[in-house]
Scaffold this active site. Structure first.
Site: not given
Ligand code: UD1
Ligand code: CA
Length: 472
Positions: A3, A5, A10, A17, A80, A235, A418, A453
Site C-alpha cells: 500500500l 498510494a 504529515r 511519502k 482508505g 508518518n 612550489s 619566471r
C-alpha cells in the site's frame, strides 16, 4: 500487495511519502528489497496514487528490482486502506490471485525496518480454512495506531479500532495493528466488497476485515511480534529521523561485531550499501554512503565523508577528508581536509596533504601532493613530488577537440617546485624539474629544468634611500 498510494500529508513535503530517502534509499525500496529477498518470484502489486508517476519511475529505474514480477495499480482517490486493497483485488492482478487461489500478503509502504525473519514467518502458508493472519505488537506509546480489541484481556481478537474511533478504554490498549496481514484471497475479496466508510475518517478501513472474520467465526491467526522496533512506521519527518537512527544503529552493530572499530555510535553514519573489512577504524563523525568499500586496516579519521569511494588496505584518511566516486590505493595518506572529487584515482602509497583538491586526476604510486594544490583533468606519474600551491590551469574558456577542460600530464619522477602553475594542455616529461614560481605553458622535455619566471634583480641600498626620503 504494497500500500503506497497515501498522501503522507504529515511529511509536509511535495515528495510522495514512500519516496522519502532513508539511508540513501527511498522508503519503498527498503520494503521491496525485503520482499525480493524473501519471495523473489512472487507477483507484487504496488498501489500508487499520490505522485504515482514519480513512484513508478523510481521503482522501474532501479535495477535491483528489474527481476521482480512487479505491477502498479492506481488508486486515484485515497479513500482508505480498504479501498486501496479493493483497487488491487479488482485489478487483473487480484483476479489472477483469486483464480489461482493464491493467498495475499499485505504490507504498507512506510515500514522500512521489517526484517527477513518477520516476512518468513508471515509468509508461512495459511492453515486449512484460515481466513487471515494478522500481525500485532505491543507498544508503550500506542497513540495513532489501530488498537487490537480482544475478548477479555487475552482472548481471541474481535476487531481493530482506529485511534480516531476509539473510546478512552480502547485508547488504553497497547496492542496495535501495523497494516501487515496475510489473507486468503477469497476472504479478502469478499470482505473488501462489504466494507463501509461509516467511521470518524469516512474511509474504508482494511482493518475492518478483522471484525468481519471474527463475526463470521472464521479462523484467524494472530502473530504478536516481539520486537516493536522493527515495526516502526513513518508518518512525519520526526519519525523518519527516529527510524534512520534505529537503522543506523543496526548497521553499526553489524560492523562492530565483524571486527570494525566504530568509536562513536552517535555521530557515525553508514548506509546499508557500504562494505567494510575487519580491522578498519572509524573515528567520530564519519559518513559513508553509496557503494563505498573500505579495505582491511584502513583508518578513517574524524568527519571523513565518502560517497562511492574505494579505500585501499591500510590507507589513512585524516580529519575532514571528503571524497566522491574516487579510488584510494593501499597505504595512501590523505588529508587533513582534502577534497577528492569524481574521477580521482590514487595509486599505492600516495600522499595527498591538507587543502588539496583533485578532480578527474590519476596519481601514480608513491607520488606526493602535500599542500594547498588543485589538480583537474590531470595525470601524475609515479614518485612525482608536487610542491606547495600547485595549480593545473585546466580551463581557459576555449573548446579544443570538443573538450572544455584540457589535460595536464606530469610524468614519473617529476619534481614540481612550489607555487607553480601548468597551463593545459601541457606535458611535463619524465624526471624533469620545474623551478618554484614557474608558470608552465609549453611542454617540458624529459630530464630538463624549466624556469618560467622573471629574473631577480637586487637594487643595493634602495630600501634604505626610500625610507630616509619618506622620513625627510
Ligand atoms: C493504518 C491502519 C492502522 C495501523 C497503522 C500503522 C487502517 C485503517 N489503519 O493507519 O490500524 O495501526 O496503519 O501501520 O488501515 N494508503 C493507501 N491508500 C489509502 C490510504 C492509505 O495506499 O487510501 C497506504 C499509505 O500509503 C500507507 C498505508 O496505506 O502506506 C497506511 O496508510 P496510513 O494513512 O499511514 O494509515 P494509518 O492512519 O497510519
Ligand atoms: Ca501509517
Amino acid at each position: 500487495m504494497i500500500l503506497a498510494a497515501g498522501h503522507g500529508k504529515r511529511m509536509k513535503s511535495s515528495l510522495p511519502k514512500v519516496l522519502h530517502p532513508l539511508a540513501g534509499l527511498p522508503l519503498l525500496a527498503h520494503i521491496l528489497l525485503r520482499v525480493r529477498d524473501a519471495a523473489p518470484h512472487s507477483p507484487v502489486a504496488i498501489v500508487v496514487g499520490h505522485g504515482r508517476e514519480q513512484v513508478e519511475s523510481e521503482v522501474r529505474s532501479d535495477s535491483r528490482f528489474s527481476k521482480m514480477d512487479l505491477c502498479f495499480v492506481v488508486q486515484s482517490e485515497q479513500r482508505g486502506t480498504g479501498h486501496a486493497a479493493r483497487c488491487v483485488m479488482d485489478s487483473d492482478w487480484g483476479k489472477k490471485r483469486l483464480l489461482l487461489k493464491q493467498s495475499v500478503l499485505v504490507l504498507p509502504g512506510d515500514l522500512p525496518l521489517i526484517t527477513r525473519g518477520l516476512l518468513d514467518q508471515l509468509l508461512m502458508p495459511l492453515h486449512r480454512g484460515e481466513s487471515m493472519r494478522v500481525l500485532t505488537t505491543i507498544l508503550d506509546h500506542p497513540t495513532g495506531y489501530g488498537r487490537i480489541v480482544r475478548r477479555g484481556k487475552v482472548g481471541p481478537v474481535l476487531r481493530i479500532v482506529e485511534e480516531k474511533d476509539a473510546n478512552t478504554r480502547e485508547k488504553a490498549i497497547r496492542e496495535v495493528a501495523v497494516s501487515i496481514y496475510h489473507f486468503d484471497s477469497a476472504f479478502l475479496n469478499f470482505g473488501l466488497q462489504r466494507l463501509s466508510n461509516k467511521n470518524a475518517q469516512g474511509e474504508f478501513y482494511l482493518t475492518d476485515l478483522v471484525s468481519q472474520a471474527s463475526r463470521a467465526k472464521k479462523k484467524m491467526d494472530v502473530l504478536v511480534w516481539g520486537d516493536p522496533q522493527e515495526l516502526r512506521g513513518i508518518n512525519d519527518p520526526y519519525e523518519l529521523a527516529q527510524v534512520a537512527r534505529i537503522l543506523n544503529d543496526r548497521i553499526l552493530k553489524q560492523w562492530l561485531l565483524e571486527g570494525v572499530t566504530v568509536m562513536d555510535l552517535v555521530t557515525t553514519w553508514i548506509e546499508p550499501t557500504v562494505r567494510i573489512s575487519s580491522g578498519v577504524v572509524i573515528h567520530p563523525g564519519a559518513i559513508l554512503t553509496g557503494n563505498t568499500e573500505v579495505a582491511e586496516g584502513a583508518i578513517l579519521g574524524p568527519s571523513v565523508v565518502l560517497k562511492d569511494v574505494e579505500v585501499g588496505a591500510g590507507a589513512y584518511l585524516k580529519v575532514g577528508t571528503v571524497a566522491e566516486n574516487a579510488k584510494i590505493g593501499a597505504h595512501c595518506q590523505v588529508g587533513p581536509y582534502a577534497h577528492l572529487r569524481p574521477g580521482t584515482v590514487l595509486g599505492i602509497d600516495v600522499k595527498i596533504g591538507n587543502f588539496v583538491e583533485l578532480k578527474e586526476t590519476r596519481v601514480g604510486n608513491k607520488s606526493s601532493i602535500a599542500h594547498l594544490s588543485y589538480l583537474g583533468d590531470a595525470e601524475v606519474g609515479s614518485r612525482a613530488n608536487i610542491g606547495c600551491g600547485f595549480v593545473t590551469c585546466n580551463f581557459d574558456g576555449r573548446v579544443i577537440d570538443g573538450r572544455r577542460k584540457h589535460r595536464t600530464i606530469i610524468e614519473d619522477d617529476v619534481f614540481m617546485g612550489s607555487d607553480c602553475q601548468t597551463v593545459a594542455p601541457v606535458r611535463v616529461g619524465k624526471g624533469a624539474y620545474v623551478a618554484s614560481g614557474s608558470t608552465i605553458t609549453d611542454d617540458v622535455p624529459a630530464d630538463s629544468l624549466a624556469i618560467a619566471r622573471s629574473k631577480q634583480v637586487n637594487k643595493i641600498g634602495y630600501a634604505l634611500r626610500l625610507r630616509s626620503q619618506q622620513e625627510g
